[in-house]
Design an enzyme around this catalytic site. Structure first.
Site, PDB file in Angstrom:
ATOM      1  N   THR A 149       0.804  -1.312  -0.152  1.00 43.53           N
ATOM      2  CA  THR A 149      -0.005   0.078   0.007  1.00 43.53           C
ATOM      3  C   THR A 149       0.895   1.364   0.026  1.00 43.53           C
ATOM      4  O   THR A 149       1.989   1.248   0.522  1.00 43.53           O
ATOM      5  CB  THR A 149      -0.858  -0.033   1.241  1.00 43.53           C
ATOM      6  OG1 THR A 149      -1.572   1.272   1.356  1.00 43.53           O
ATOM      7  CG2 THR A 149      -0.020  -0.131   2.476  1.00 43.53           C
ATOM      8  N   ASP A 150       0.320   2.455  -0.515  1.00 45.32           N
ATOM      9  CA  ASP A 150       1.060   3.457  -0.289  1.00 45.32           C
ATOM     10  C   ASP A 150       1.114   4.092   1.072  1.00 45.32           C
ATOM     11  O   ASP A 150       2.170   5.068   1.045  1.00 45.32           O
ATOM     12  CB  ASP A 150       0.304   4.605  -1.456  1.00 45.32           C
ATOM     13  CG  ASP A 150      -1.221   4.993  -1.062  1.00 45.32           C
ATOM     14  OD1 ASP A 150      -1.489   4.409  -0.023  1.00 45.32           O
ATOM     15  OD2 ASP A 150      -1.533   5.709  -1.632  1.00 45.32           O
ATOM     16  N   GLU A 151       0.315   3.688   1.826  1.00 43.16           N
ATOM     17  CA  GLU A 151       0.485   4.102   3.222  1.00 43.16           C
ATOM     18  C   GLU A 151       1.744   3.860   3.969  1.00 43.16           C
ATOM     19  O   GLU A 151       2.094   4.520   4.840  1.00 43.16           O
ATOM     20  CB  GLU A 151      -0.553   3.513   4.095  1.00 43.16           C
ATOM     21  CG  GLU A 151      -2.033   3.995   3.753  1.00 43.16           C
ATOM     22  CD  GLU A 151      -3.067   3.290   4.818  1.00 43.16           C
ATOM     23  OE1 GLU A 151      -2.707   3.156   5.822  1.00 43.16           O
ATOM     24  OE2 GLU A 151      -4.217   3.421   4.307  1.00 43.16           O
ATOM     25  N   TYR A 173      -1.823  -0.647  11.065  1.00 42.98           N
ATOM     26  CA  TYR A 173      -2.043  -1.223   9.837  1.00 42.98           C
ATOM     27  C   TYR A 173      -0.520  -0.995   8.940  1.00 42.98           C
ATOM     28  O   TYR A 173      -0.251  -1.888   8.202  1.00 42.98           O
ATOM     29  CB  TYR A 173      -3.186  -1.002   9.113  1.00 42.98           C
ATOM     30  CG  TYR A 173      -3.364  -1.030   7.876  1.00 42.98           C
ATOM     31  CD1 TYR A 173      -3.550  -2.356   7.197  1.00 42.98           C
ATOM     32  CD2 TYR A 173      -3.338  -0.223   6.852  1.00 42.98           C
ATOM     33  CE1 TYR A 173      -3.522  -2.573   5.937  1.00 42.98           C
ATOM     34  CE2 TYR A 173      -3.327  -0.327   5.573  1.00 42.98           C
ATOM     35  CZ  TYR A 173      -3.460  -1.673   4.809  1.00 42.98           C
ATOM     36  OH  TYR A 173      -3.399  -1.885   3.469  1.00 42.98           O
ATOM     37  N   LYS A 182       2.271  -3.397   7.273  1.00 38.15           N
ATOM     38  CA  LYS A 182       2.182  -3.705   5.856  1.00 38.15           C
ATOM     39  C   LYS A 182       3.936  -3.072   5.312  1.00 38.15           C
ATOM     40  O   LYS A 182       4.446  -3.717   4.596  1.00 38.15           O
ATOM     41  CB  LYS A 182       1.535  -2.714   5.001  1.00 38.15           C
ATOM     42  CG  LYS A 182       0.200  -3.294   5.131  1.00 38.15           C
ATOM     43  CD  LYS A 182      -0.144  -4.547   4.420  1.00 38.15           C
ATOM     44  CE  LYS A 182       0.208  -4.750   3.147  1.00 38.15           C
ATOM     45  NZ  LYS A 182      -0.601  -6.012   2.455  1.00 38.15           N
TER      46      LYS A 182
HETATM   47  P1  NAD Z   1      -9.912  -7.045   2.364  1.00 41.14           P
HETATM   48  O1  NAD Z   1     -10.138  -6.888   3.850  1.00 41.14           O
HETATM   49  O2  NAD Z   1     -11.247  -6.835   1.555  1.00 41.14           O
HETATM   50  O3  NAD Z   1      -9.578  -8.573   2.058  1.00 41.14           O
HETATM   51  C1  NAD Z   1      -8.569  -9.313   2.515  1.00 41.14           C
HETATM   52  C2  NAD Z   1      -8.844 -10.643   2.520  1.00 41.14           C
HETATM   53  O4  NAD Z   1      -7.992 -11.284   2.986  1.00 41.14           O
HETATM   54  C3  NAD Z   1     -10.109 -11.108   2.842  1.00 41.14           C
HETATM   55  O5  NAD Z   1     -10.722 -12.123   2.016  1.00 41.14           O
HETATM   56  C4  NAD Z   1      -9.867 -12.191   4.254  1.00 41.14           C
HETATM   57  O6  NAD Z   1     -10.423 -13.204   4.460  1.00 41.14           O
HETATM   58  C5  NAD Z   1      -8.347 -12.553   3.925  1.00 41.14           C
HETATM   59  N1  NAD Z   1      -7.435 -12.607   5.106  1.00 41.14           N
HETATM   60  C6  NAD Z   1      -7.422 -12.000   6.144  1.00 41.14           C
HETATM   61  N2  NAD Z   1      -6.703 -12.575   7.051  1.00 41.14           N
HETATM   62  C7  NAD Z   1      -6.295 -13.706   6.700  1.00 41.14           C
HETATM   63  C8  NAD Z   1      -5.442 -14.912   7.140  1.00 41.14           C
HETATM   64  N3  NAD Z   1      -4.573 -14.761   8.312  1.00 41.14           N
HETATM   65  N4  NAD Z   1      -5.150 -16.066   6.192  1.00 41.14           N
HETATM   66  C9  NAD Z   1      -5.639 -15.796   4.962  1.00 41.14           C
HETATM   67  N5  NAD Z   1      -6.611 -14.674   4.551  1.00 41.14           N
HETATM   68  C10 NAD Z   1      -6.676 -13.837   5.242  1.00 41.14           C
HETATM   69  O7  NAD Z   1      -8.608  -6.240   1.682  1.00 41.14           O
HETATM   70  P2  NAD Z   1      -8.533  -5.437   0.358  1.00 41.14           P
HETATM   71  O8  NAD Z   1      -8.939  -4.144   0.441  1.00 41.14           O
HETATM   72  O9  NAD Z   1      -8.974  -6.302  -0.686  1.00 41.14           O
HETATM   73  O10 NAD Z   1      -6.912  -5.559   0.231  1.00 41.14           O
HETATM   74  C11 NAD Z   1      -5.904  -6.666  -0.346  1.00 41.14           C
HETATM   75  C12 NAD Z   1      -4.724  -6.427  -0.203  1.00 41.14           C
HETATM   76  O11 NAD Z   1      -4.501  -5.072  -0.766  1.00 41.14           O
HETATM   77  C13 NAD Z   1      -4.019  -6.234   1.470  1.00 41.14           C
HETATM   78  O12 NAD Z   1      -2.654  -6.495   1.256  1.00 41.14           O
HETATM   79  C14 NAD Z   1      -4.126  -4.524   1.462  1.00 41.14           C
HETATM   80  O13 NAD Z   1      -3.037  -4.199   2.316  1.00 41.14           O
HETATM   81  C15 NAD Z   1      -3.573  -4.176  -0.019  1.00 41.14           C
HETATM   82  N6  NAD Z   1      -4.136  -2.893  -0.392  1.00 41.14           N
HETATM   83  C16 NAD Z   1      -5.373  -2.423  -0.346  1.00 41.14           C
HETATM   84  C17 NAD Z   1      -5.798  -1.144  -0.782  1.00 41.14           C
HETATM   85  C18 NAD Z   1      -7.240  -0.712  -0.682  1.00 41.14           C
HETATM   86  O14 NAD Z   1      -7.678   0.575  -0.841  1.00 41.14           O
HETATM   87  N7  NAD Z   1      -8.220  -1.425  -0.178  1.00 41.14           N
HETATM   88  C19 NAD Z   1      -5.113  -0.435  -1.463  1.00 41.14           C
HETATM   89  C20 NAD Z   1      -3.483  -0.844  -1.639  1.00 41.14           C
HETATM   90  C21 NAD Z   1      -3.262  -1.962  -1.084  1.00 41.14           C
HETATM   91  O1  DAU Z   2      -4.012   3.945   0.508  1.00 36.76           O
HETATM   92  C1  DAU Z   2      -4.414   2.763   0.494  1.00 36.76           C
HETATM   93  C2  DAU Z   2      -5.027   2.167   1.646  1.00 36.76           C
HETATM   94  O2  DAU Z   2      -6.493   2.682   1.427  1.00 36.76           O
HETATM   95  C3  DAU Z   2      -4.954   0.722   1.859  1.00 36.76           C
HETATM   96  O3  DAU Z   2      -3.889   0.433   2.265  1.00 36.76           O
HETATM   97  C4  DAU Z   2      -6.135   0.393   3.053  1.00 36.76           C
HETATM   98  O4  DAU Z   2      -6.300  -1.133   3.091  1.00 36.76           O
HETATM   99  C5  DAU Z   2      -7.474   0.931   2.826  1.00 36.76           C
HETATM  100  O5  DAU Z   2      -8.476   0.704   3.689  1.00 36.76           O
HETATM  101  C6  DAU Z   2      -7.310   2.322   2.459  1.00 36.76           C
HETATM  102  O6  DAU Z   2      -6.918   3.128   3.815  1.00 36.76           O
HETATM  103  P1  DAU Z   2      -7.828   4.436   4.185  1.00 36.76           P
HETATM  104  O7  DAU Z   2      -7.635   4.417   5.591  1.00 36.76           O
HETATM  105  O8  DAU Z   2      -7.234   5.600   3.427  1.00 36.76           O
HETATM  106  O9  DAU Z   2      -9.178   4.030   3.620  1.00 36.76           O
HETATM  107  P2  DAU Z   2     -10.558   4.224   4.543  1.00 36.76           P
HETATM  108  O10 DAU Z   2     -11.679   3.902   3.443  1.00 36.76           O
HETATM  109  O11 DAU Z   2     -10.833   3.712   5.944  1.00 36.76           O
HETATM  110  O12 DAU Z   2     -10.648   5.795   4.606  1.00 36.76           O
HETATM  111  C7  DAU Z   2     -10.658   6.510   3.326  1.00 36.76           C
HETATM  112  C8  DAU Z   2     -10.569   8.344   4.008  1.00 36.76           C
HETATM  113  O13 DAU Z   2     -11.826   8.317   4.488  1.00 36.76           O
HETATM  114  C9  DAU Z   2      -9.635   8.482   5.093  1.00 36.76           C
HETATM  115  O14 DAU Z   2      -9.130   9.780   5.150  1.00 36.76           O
HETATM  116  C10 DAU Z   2     -10.686   8.067   6.437  1.00 36.76           C
HETATM  117  C11 DAU Z   2     -11.921   8.763   5.855  1.00 36.76           C
HETATM  118  N1  DAU Z   2     -13.041   8.286   6.546  1.00 36.76           N
HETATM  119  C12 DAU Z   2     -13.226   6.751   6.684  1.00 36.76           C
HETATM  120  C13 DAU Z   2     -14.500   6.195   7.378  1.00 36.76           C
HETATM  121  C14 DAU Z   2     -14.562   4.942   7.275  1.00 36.76           C
HETATM  122  C15 DAU Z   2     -14.167   8.893   6.811  1.00 36.76           C
HETATM  123  O15 DAU Z   2     -14.065  10.211   6.701  1.00 36.76           O
HETATM  124  N2  DAU Z   2     -15.176   8.440   7.251  1.00 36.76           N
HETATM  125  C16 DAU Z   2     -15.567   7.149   7.357  1.00 36.76           C
HETATM  126  O16 DAU Z   2     -16.555   6.522   7.683  1.00 36.76           O
END
Ligand code: NAD
Ligand code: DAU
Length: 332
Positions: A120-122, A147, A151
């Site tokens: 992730t970019d975080e 988190y 990562k």
């Molecule tokens: P998500 O929470 O929707 O899905 C995560 C999946 O991993 C789920 O299906 C869960 O059951 C599985 N999982 C969790 N713990 C596990 C374990 N111990 N063993 C096996 N499976 C397990 O997450 P997502 O948003 O789809 O993110 C997927 C990946 O992408 C993560 O590595 C996250 O860090 C990365 N990522 C997410 C975003 C975003 O915006 N959501 C952006 C950049 C990177």
């Molecule tokens: O940047 C990549 C990341 O993006 C991934 O690594 C993470 O897995 C993914 O969850 C996401 O992280 P964020 O914390 O940026 O996403 P989130 O959807 O939780 O929140 C997006 C923005 O919105 C953040 O500034 C927090 C804000 N927020 C979030 C929630 C849930 C609100 O203002 N209100 C809300 O109810």
């Protein structure tokens, strides 16, 4: 690559990638997923007999070793992914994101299997709103939350296993994804489902925080390119020039659903809330020729709203509990 193992493949992005891989090749895909609260089996529907789901933990070393040995490549998505949850209970983030990645790396090392690690970019921390710079592959790591720290640690493990043991791995760090099948605890689906329920969106702090939105399908296509043609040992940043502040996103959701654009609530801010993320994806574009298909955020958001409207039976059973959790933290 005839056989691909996708960890976390029943989650939001992992399942999208599984469908992308099936469409882009004739590979067979095995999903290893613990089926936590964030997973959904339905997201894999339509995969046919080229997809097998193994329910298990990515931190279960013997299981991971057995599965990795049977595959040509591993794409490692499995993680605890929600910042707010990592602030309430960090333990599972350390276990899955760090120990789980360690198990994947050891298995890939033992069986000399190609690995792509999803990050992730975080890991880079945050930027000022007026900073002209964006994150690049050389930006220093500076994670803020449990988190993002877990990562970041997992990225360091991958780099160490590449350098010390010759594991054939690549890493990608992507910005915020949106699209179908995203859990309603996350920002965009939470606000869409709030508005569909006649409630008001809940915005943390002042709403000035900026995220760099990318459609999940574009994340999948980028990962596929890196898996096929990325240089071993390299990191690629994935982003689609989608910077927007949270108030802008909420106003677009409200307007798209026929509500007044100021019909939202400002609620208690997230502890340690990162201000801004922004990706410079030049390396991915120039080296691998990747380009996003979704360049119009309004269009992608409208499709996503339609999807949540059409899939109420999927999210409805979880909505009350998710909102109760936020209410307990003063964020509802
Ligand atoms: P998500 O929470 O929707 O899905 C995560 C999946 O991993 C789920 O299906 C869960 O059951 C599985 N999982 C969790 N713990 C596990 C374990 N111990 N063993 C096996 N499976 C397990 O997450 P997502 O948003 O789809 O993110 C997927 C990946 O992408 C993560 O590595 C996250 O860090 C990365 N990522 C997410 C975003 C975003 O915006 N959501 C952006 C950049 C990177
Ligand atoms: O940047 C990549 C990341 O993006 C991934 O690594 C993470 O897995 C993914 O969850 C996401 O992280 P964020 O914390 O940026 O996403 P989130 O959807 O939780 O929140 C997006 C923005 O919105 C953040 O500034 C927090 C804000 N927020 C979030 C929630 C849930 C609100 O203002 N209100 C809300 O109810």
């Amino acid at each position: 690559m005839r056989r691909i193992l996708v960890t976390g493949g029943a989650g939001f992005i992992g399942s999208n990638f599984v469908h992308h891989a099936l469409g882009a090749s004739d590979a067979a895909v095995t999903v290893l997923d613990k089926l936590t609260y964030a997973a959904s089996r339905e997201s894999l529907d339509g995969g046919g007999d080229r997809v097998e789901l193994v329910v298990g933990d990515v931190a279960d070393q013997p299981l991971v070793e057995k599965l990795v040995a049977e595959h040509d490549a591993v794409v490692h998505f499995a993680a605890e992914s929600h910042n707010d949850n990592s602030l309430s209970e960090p333990g599972p983030f350390i276990q899955t994101n760090l120990v789980g990645t360690f198990c994947v790396l050891e298995a890939c090392r033992k069986h000399d299997v190609r690995l792509h690690h999803i990050s992730t970019d975080e890991v880079y921390g945050d930027l000022e709103l007026d900073d002209p710079a964006r994150f690049t592959e050389t930006t220093a790591y500076n994670p803020s939350s449990p988190y993002s720290a877990a990562k970041a640690g997992s990225d360091h493990l991958v780099r160490a296993w590449v350098r010390s043991f010759g594991v054939r791995a690549t890493i990608s760090n992507c910005s915020n994804n949106y699209g179908p099948w995203q859990h309603i605890e996350k920002f965009i689906p939470r606000q869409i489902t709030n508005v569909l329920d006649g409630d008001r969106p809940k915005v943390y702090g002042s709403g000035a925080n900026v995220r760099d939105w990318i459609h999940v399908a574009d994340h999948s296509s980028a990962v596929w390119e890196i898996l096929q043609r990325g240089r071993i040992g390299e990191t690629y940043l994935i982003g689609a020039d989608g910077e927007r502040d949270n108030l802008d996103v909420v106003r677009q959701i409200l307007t798209a659903l026929g509500r007044a654009s100021d019909d939202y609530d400002l609620v208690t801010d997230r502890a340690g809330h990162d201000l801004r993320y922004a990706i410079d994806a030049t390396k991915l574009q120039t080296e691998l020729g990747w380009q996003p298909a979704y360049r119009d955020f309004a269009r992608g958001l409208a499709q996503t709203i339609d999807w949540y409207r059409a899939h109420e039976s999927w999210w409805r059973p979880h909505k009350a509990a998710v909102e109760a959790g936020y209410a307990a933290k003063g964020q509802a």
